[in-house]
Design an enzyme around this catalytic site. Structure first.
Site, PDB file in Angstrom:
ATOM      1  N   GLU A 148     -29.538  15.002  93.500  1.00 57.53           N
ATOM      2  CA  GLU A 148     -29.056  16.284  92.975  1.00 57.53           C
ATOM      3  C   GLU A 148     -29.682  17.458  93.734  1.00 57.53           C
ATOM      4  O   GLU A 148     -30.166  18.429  93.143  1.00 57.53           O
ATOM      5  CB  GLU A 148     -29.319  16.391  91.475  1.00 57.53           C
ATOM      6  N   GLU A 154     -23.955   9.257  87.987  1.00 56.38           N
ATOM      7  CA  GLU A 154     -24.644   9.295  86.691  1.00 56.38           C
ATOM      8  C   GLU A 154     -23.632   9.723  85.646  1.00 56.38           C
ATOM      9  O   GLU A 154     -23.288  10.907  85.548  1.00 56.38           O
ATOM     10  CB  GLU A 154     -25.830  10.274  86.691  1.00 56.38           C
TER      11      GLU A 154
END
Length: 588
Positions: free
Chosen positions: A159, A235
């Site tokens: 991320e 995710e």
């Protein structure tokens, strides 16, 4: 050629169409004696892949030492067990992992250097990463798909678009993997935000996304960013983590299953986060800091498909039904809950006060101004600071820059107050009984920030301490390592209540070891160990009210429970029960 390749809209594994149906399972949050059980349950739910982060800080606690690859950190063994179960593996080595893990997985020996620009192409940071990968990747190469192993893809950073935009840094990482023999598919993952996806992606590397709802919009944003290639949610958030003082987060199983069905119906691949959360054993939990510092609880149950103790929950059964509509699910009954220990009381009949023991736990570091825990070499846990107060009477203690993260204050051994960084505390009124009275400050590191710009924030006392404007000097600064309790001089507990930090010990008998949950009504805050195994932190602030005790920690016959209670207790008893209590629920 890598085993896993991409087409205009999907994946091929060894040239055959393949959809990743994965679940997150962090080996370092699960007792190694239970890895096989959790992996078998992953396959039984219909998963063909499992995903795990790799925590750099635990694998390389010393920059000059060898890589740690045993016990909870025996990643090669975990990979072998996954392959034995017929599962593929997605590896996410970071170097930053977030994961609600202490420091986001970055080693404190690195983050404590204020001159290093973390997660950038700063050569001091990339040099440390390179040295780590020089140790890690040779140990993992036999488990890559190119060598016949289960690992089919490796993530580059984590991320990153939410943190920075240093494309040269991302390229350095990708090149570092390739130059060290990683032939497998590389991917990045970022939240389904156009800015994050743009900043965190890398040409020639697959872009994946992270989200928990709004499936159609999130997939559309991913497709806008990359018009061709597989749609992959790296995710898919089906629950959430908890902070001390907050609620226990849960998500309705039917709602999560409906979104999983939308993902799979769109032809996307998925990694369910979390399939099985596990536990932040010991001092491994992380923290957030957005406006205020908020540490994460010991449990990482995450309201996952498998509960913290590995029992199939409502999501397990709902997801199994959804996956069966899109892929082959093993023709076998769903796993049953594990055996649980018969509830039993534990009498903690011996104790030892902590503060008088400090001198035997570690050597003091003298200083005119208190030094931080990092400077003491104390990476987790506690530090004790001691000096003499120059004057008697009522006064005001001021802690310049506050504390990191929670400080208990004592004058001549008597507790006089608590300061918490969570509340931005810096001052405390005190009554000093006489000139020369001893001031002691016990500081607890509640967990390193794991997300955002505050990673590496100092712990302990963060600046000078003054009494009514006069700076206090002549400090003894002492780390308190709690990795070996064998030397604690326990003595029979008296009837008088204890209102200062103390170790408490008791024993209990077990017939057949089984999972259990430690319940501590009447206790305030501290740490718990069973047979020397560090279960983690407890706190009556909640939400979490029990600590998970894995069956492999117990043994037939006599067992030992030790508590470090930081405040006081109204009881001398604890209880092992057969049901967890993670606190009042907040459904999202």
């Amino acid at each position: 050629m890598p085993a896993l390749t991409t087409t205009s809209d999907g994946f091929l594994l060894h040239g055959e169409p393949f959809r990743i149906i994965s679940g997150a399972l962090h080996y370092f949050r699960v007792h190694p004696g239970l890895w096989s059980d959790r992996l078998r349950k992953a396959r039984s739910m219909g998963l063909n892949t499992v995903e795990t982060y790799i925590p750099w800080n635990h694998h390389q606690p010393d920059p000059e030492g060898p890589l740690v690859l045993d016990g909870f950190l025996d990643l090669p063994r975990f990979l072998r067990l996954a392959q034995d179960e017929g599962l593929r593996v997605l590896l996410r080595p970071g170097p930053f992992i977030c994961a609600e893990w202490d420091g986001g997985g970055l080693p404190d020996w690195l983050t404590s250097d204020p001159d290093i620009r973390l997660r950038t192409s700063d050569p001091r940071f990339t040099g440390a990463v390179d040295r780590y990968l020089d140790l890690l990747l040779p140990a993992l190469r036999p488990y890559l798909a190119a060598a016949g192993g289960p690992v089919i893809a490796v993530q580059v950073e984590n991320e990153y678009g939410a943190y920075g935009d240093d494309g040269a840094y991302l390229k350095h990482l990708a090149d570092a993997f390739r130059s060290r023999g990683v032939e497998e598919l590389l991917f990045t993952c970022d939240q389904a935000d156009p800015g994050h996806l743009a900043a965190g992606s890398l040409p020639g590397v697959l872009t994946a996304s992270t989200f928990g709802s709004r499936v159609e919009r999130s997939l559309a944003r991913l497709r806008e960013h990359r018009p061709e290639g597989p749609l992959f949610c790296a995710e898919f958030w089906i629950g959430w983590f908890d902070h001390w003082g907050g609620p226990h987060h849960v998500r309705d199983a039917a709602d999560a299953a409906a979104d999983l069905d939308r993902l799979l119906s769109a032809g996307a691949s998925v990694n369910i986060y979390m399939f099985h959360g596990g536990t932040n054993f010991g001092f491994s939990n992380g923290a957030n800091h957005k406006h205020a510092y908020t540490p994460t609880v010991t449990s990482y149950d995450y309201d996952a498909a498998l509960s913290e103790c590995g029992d199939p929950g409502p999501k397990y059964h709902a997801f199994r039904e959804v996956i069966a509509r899109h892929a082959t699910v093993p023709d076998e009954p769903a796993p049953a809950p594990s055996a649980k220990l018969t509830p039993t009381w534990v009498e903690l009949d011996s104790r030892a006060p902590l503060l008088p023991l400090a001198g035997s736990l570690a050597t003091a570091v003298p200083a005119d101004t208190p030094v931080t825990m990092d400077e003491l070499g104390q990476r987790t846990g506690y530090a004790l600071y001691r000096t003499a107060l120059p004057a008697g009477g009522d006064g005001l203690l001021h802690f310049a820059h506050g504390v990191g993260d929670r400080a208990q204050i004592f004058v001549d051994g008597a507790p006089v107050g608590v300061l918490e960084s969570e509340r931005h505390d810096e001052t405390l009124p005190v009554r000093v009984p006489h000139p020369g009275a001893t001031l002691e400050v016990l500081v607890e590191n509640m967990g390193g920030v794991n997300y955002g710009p505050r990673i590496g924030a100092a712990k302990g006392l963060l600046g000078p301490v003054s009494l009514d404007g006069t700076e206090l000097t002549g400090w003894e600064c002492r780390p308190l390592p709690l990795d070996d309790l064998g030397a604690v001089p326990f003595a029979p507990a008296g009837e008088a209540p204890v209102t200062v930090p103390a170790f408490h010990r008791g024993s209990f008998d077990v017939g057949t070891p089984a999972d259990a949950f430690l319940s501590l009504p009447g206790w305030s805050k501290g740490q718990a160990w069973v047979n020397g195994f560090h279960l983690g932190r407890y706190w009556n602030r909640g939400p979490q009210r029990t600590l998970y005790v894995p069956a492999p920690v117990l043994r037939p016959g006599a067992n030992e429970l030790v508590l470090l209670e930081l405040h006081g207790t109204t009881t001398t008893r604890a209880r092992l029960i057969d049901t967890p209590d993670l606190g009042p629920e907040n459904t999202w």
